[in-house]
Design a protein around this motif. Structure first.
Motif, PDB file in Angstrom:
ATOM      1  N   LYS A 101       0.666  -1.282   0.099  1.00  0.00           N
ATOM      2  CA  LYS A 101       0.043   0.000  -0.037  1.00  0.00           C
ATOM      3  C   LYS A 101       0.805   1.001   0.032  1.00  0.00           C
ATOM      4  O   LYS A 101       0.650   2.098  -0.995  1.00  0.00           O
ATOM      5  CB  LYS A 101      -0.958  -0.113   1.429  1.00  0.00           C
ATOM      6  N   GLN A 102       1.805   1.480   0.794  1.00  0.00           N
ATOM      7  CA  GLN A 102       2.752   2.699   1.031  1.00  0.00           C
ATOM      8  C   GLN A 102       3.688   2.860  -0.192  1.00  0.00           C
ATOM      9  O   GLN A 102       4.106   4.109  -0.437  1.00  0.00           O
ATOM     10  CB  GLN A 102       3.651   2.648   2.195  1.00  0.00           C
ATOM     11  N   TYR A 103       3.981   1.605  -0.972  1.00  0.00           N
ATOM     12  CA  TYR A 103       4.868   1.794  -2.298  1.00  0.00           C
ATOM     13  C   TYR A 103       3.695   2.410  -3.427  1.00  0.00           C
ATOM     14  O   TYR A 103       4.372   2.972  -4.374  1.00  0.00           O
ATOM     15  CB  TYR A 103       5.515   0.772  -2.442  1.00  0.00           C
ATOM     16  N   ALA A 104       2.359   1.421  -3.454  1.00  0.00           N
ATOM     17  CA  ALA A 104       1.747   1.894  -4.428  1.00  0.00           C
ATOM     18  C   ALA A 104       0.930   3.088  -4.601  1.00  0.00           C
ATOM     19  O   ALA A 104       0.670   3.789  -5.844  1.00  0.00           O
ATOM     20  CB  ALA A 104       0.703   0.409  -4.556  1.00  0.00           C
ATOM     21  N   GLU A 105       0.418   3.527  -3.559  1.00  0.00           N
ATOM     22  CA  GLU A 105      -0.422   4.760  -3.574  1.00  0.00           C
ATOM     23  C   GLU A 105       0.359   5.991  -4.168  1.00  0.00           C
ATOM     24  O   GLU A 105      -0.264   6.498  -5.020  1.00  0.00           O
ATOM     25  CB  GLU A 105      -0.743   5.115  -2.023  1.00  0.00           C
ATOM     26  N   LEU A 146      -7.157  -0.293  -2.105  1.00  0.00           N
ATOM     27  CA  LEU A 146      -6.106   0.138  -1.133  1.00  0.00           C
ATOM     28  C   LEU A 146      -6.486   0.752   0.155  1.00  0.00           C
ATOM     29  O   LEU A 146      -5.972   0.461   1.290  1.00  0.00           O
ATOM     30  CB  LEU A 146      -4.909   0.439  -1.570  1.00  0.00           C
ATOM     31  N   ASP A 147      -7.391   1.450  -0.010  1.00  0.00           N
ATOM     32  CA  ASP A 147      -7.979   2.391   1.152  1.00  0.00           C
ATOM     33  C   ASP A 147      -8.670   1.546   2.387  1.00  0.00           C
ATOM     34  O   ASP A 147      -8.767   1.916   3.542  1.00  0.00           O
ATOM     35  CB  ASP A 147      -9.148   3.458   0.617  1.00  0.00           C
ATOM     36  N   TYR A 148      -9.232   0.151   1.916  1.00  0.00           N
ATOM     37  CA  TYR A 148      -9.655  -0.702   2.841  1.00  0.00           C
ATOM     38  C   TYR A 148      -8.492  -1.231   3.738  1.00  0.00           C
ATOM     39  O   TYR A 148      -8.881  -1.867   4.863  1.00  0.00           O
ATOM     40  CB  TYR A 148     -10.241  -1.812   2.319  1.00  0.00           C
ATOM     41  N   VAL A 149      -7.204  -1.352   3.338  1.00  0.00           N
ATOM     42  CA  VAL A 149      -6.255  -1.918   4.055  1.00  0.00           C
ATOM     43  C   VAL A 149      -5.318  -0.972   5.083  1.00  0.00           C
ATOM     44  O   VAL A 149      -5.143   0.096   4.444  1.00  0.00           O
ATOM     45  CB  VAL A 149      -5.154  -2.587   3.259  1.00  0.00           C
TER      46      VAL A 149
END
Length: 551
Positions: free
Chosen positions: A496-500, A523-526
């Motif tokens: 998540k922190q790399y993809a966003e 990704l906001d769900y995670v």
């Protein structure tokens, strides 16, 4: 009045006109039902209304967002029918688990007997809903109301999921009195869902739905038994770790157990890799370990970890990456859209590969190539190899299960392994996470880090990658001696922190924006977690960096 541009036409419509009415005027120009509309580049349901000047593009089931809408709506209809036929009081849970033979494997539990007769009744009830063209309504609840609703409906996975939602509202869909939450859009009414089937399979059933490649017919159900068993085992892993879905993962992260989850998952994978190594060691006639799988499965790291396990058993393995045998980029074949088809067998210098392998078997010293993904050229950097009689080659690449790729190697000398990132987590019991989404996120992160490729470019190329997998990889997966799932239960929280950040870079006015927005919403769900505790030999390190294998 509002000016509405549709293709090359500009027409005026009264503000407040539903897009559904406009879609009906243009339906004759489309081969398949219009299911959604893109308004100024933003997806919207047909029930929405014109609110000003805009540009419209209609979307059918032949396109990914439309196909997903068809699938989602079919699930809603199936669930309503199942609850009505069996009785809500008799249903404990209905879980949409994972893909199976171009369908969705569904596992219901409760006070009933699942058999052909029951499925026939459910299917008949679904057809009844379709004929009646029942409207599908959407209402917005605040998060607390949604938690209360799904707790009352005994859909506890959803109630737990919403506890970690940052947004204050939740959209709930309704057919009559039946309500459920779904991640994504719905068709306007049940009449759009004319093709479906329910097929008994194992301890559940398969919901069969047309795919985007052929929206006008149901695909033939061809179950892959080996793949199904791996998916089932992966699901059981999640249950053993008490993390069957995103809500449960978020709960464990909030309790401070992220590092423990990482260590447990890595231990489970290492145990499985060790078992595969023992299978190979017990067959001394096997001289080539052939590892294949779709894009971003973690083949390279897996091959190194398997090699270490083989060494622990007294063998002398040598990993070889088929990617290093790519032809120079300008010589690569192109697909029907004019894009490089990197999944095609012709992208690999097959004669050179076979020539080098035969030389190695003959005891000759061979200088192995190294492909530079930035320049698109094959290079030689003095990487030489010479094999003794006791050595074993561990070869990884997407074509390794295809005997046309390794035509010079005797079949009886090959041990074949299929590897893929088969996501074992679902968002909740009715909203699954496609395996392809997990691999796409992996690939975006890795490509941005190692290949100088933007997230936009990775998304643009993804349909071509998927077509290549369908033609070059999946047909051979059942030939594998063993299958391995490389997905980690914790990885989305890390990726998540790399993809966003790279997804946020995609402009709103480009075709890839819709997919980027969908992934960002997902990704906001995670809940995010640090990558600090991930071991250096983890498959996840292949994508985020920091691997001890220099991948």
């Amino acid at each position: 009045m509002a000016k509405v541009k549709i293709g090359d036409q500009v027409r005026e419509y009264q503000e407040g006109t539903p897009y559904l009415e406009i879609a009906k005027e243009y339906q004759g120009q489309y081969s398949y039902d219009i299911l959604l509309v893109s308004v100024n580049g933003k997806l919207a349901e047909l029930q929405k209304k014109v609110s000003g000047d805009c540009s419209l593009t209609f979307i059918t089931a032949a396109e990914k967002p439309g196909s997903q809408t068809y699938q989602r709506t079919t699930k809603l209809i199936m669930l309503k029918a199942f609850y009505e036929v069996v009785g809500r009081e008799n249903v404990e849970k209905i879980t949409v688990k994972f893909s199976a033979g171009k369908g969705l494997f569904v596992q219901p539990s409760g006070n009933f007997t699942l058999n052909q007769q029951l499925l026939g009744q459910v299917k008949e009830k679904m057809r009844e809903y379709v004929e009646k063209k029942l409207p599908i309504e959407k209402r917005s609840l605040n998060t607390e109301e949604a938690i209360e609703l799904f707790t009352r409906l005994e859909m506890y996975d959803k109630a737990q999921l919403f506890k970690f939602r940052r947004v204050s509202r939740v959209n709930v869909y309704r057919i009559g009195e039946f309500e459920d939450y779904f991640y994504g859009y719905m068709a306007p009414d049940t009449g759009y869902i004319r093709l479906f089937d329910l097929i008994p399979f194992e301890d559940g059933f398969v919901l069969l739905i047309p795919d985007a490649a052929a929206p006008d017919r149901l695909p033939e159900f061809r179950p892959s038994q080996k793949l199904f068993q791996v998916l089932k085992e992966s699901s059981q892993w999640g249950e053993k770790m008490r993390i069957p879905n995103i809500g449960a993962l978020n709960q464990e992260i909030s309790r401070g157990r992220a590092n423990e989850l990482i260590l447990i998952q890595e231990a489970l994978q290492e145990k499985k890799i060790g078992q595969i190594a023992e299978m190979i060691a017990d067959q001394p006639d096997k001289k080539f370990v052939m590892i294949a799988g779709p894009s971003s499965s973690g083949k390279t790291t897996f091959s190194h970890r398997l090699s270490i396990q083989l060494q622990a058993l007294g063998m002398r393995p040598h990993p070889i990456a088929v990617d290093n045998y790519f032809v120079d980029r300008e010589k690569s074949p192109r697909d029907k859209d004019g894009n490089y088809d990197f999944e095609a067998l012709e992208c690999v210098d097959v004669p050179l590969f076979n020539q080098d392998m035969v030389k190695l078997l003959s005891g000759e010293t061979v200088e192995l190539p190294r492909f530079n993904f930035v320049t698109g050229k094959r290079e030689y950097k003095g990487d030489t190899m010479k094999l003794g009689k006791e050595d074993i080659l561990v070869i990884e690449g997407i074509h390794c299960l295809n005997d046309k790729f390794s035509y010079s190697l005797p079949k009886e000398s090959k041990f074949k392994i299929y590897i893929s990132a088969l996501t074992q987590l679902n968002i909740d019991e009715h909203n699954r996470i496609p395996t392809t989404d997990g691999r796409l996120i992996r690939r975006m992160v890795r490509d941005a880090r190692t290949r100088g490729t933007s997230a936009r470019e990775t998304i643009r190329m993804w349909p071509s990658v998927r077509r290549g997998e369908e033609g070059n990889i999946f047909p051979f997966q059942e030939e594998a001696d063993v299958m391995f799932n490389s997905a980690a239960v914790y990885e989305l929280a890390v990726l998540k922190q790399y993809a966003e950040p790279i997804l946020f870079q995609i402009p709103k006015d480009c075709p890839e924006y819709l997919e980027a927005k969908r992934l960002l919403k997902f990704l906001d769900y995670v809940q995010g977690v640090s990558s600090e505790m991930i071991p250096q030999n983890s498959i996840v390190r292949e994508f985020i960096g920091g691997s001890c294998f220099r991948v």
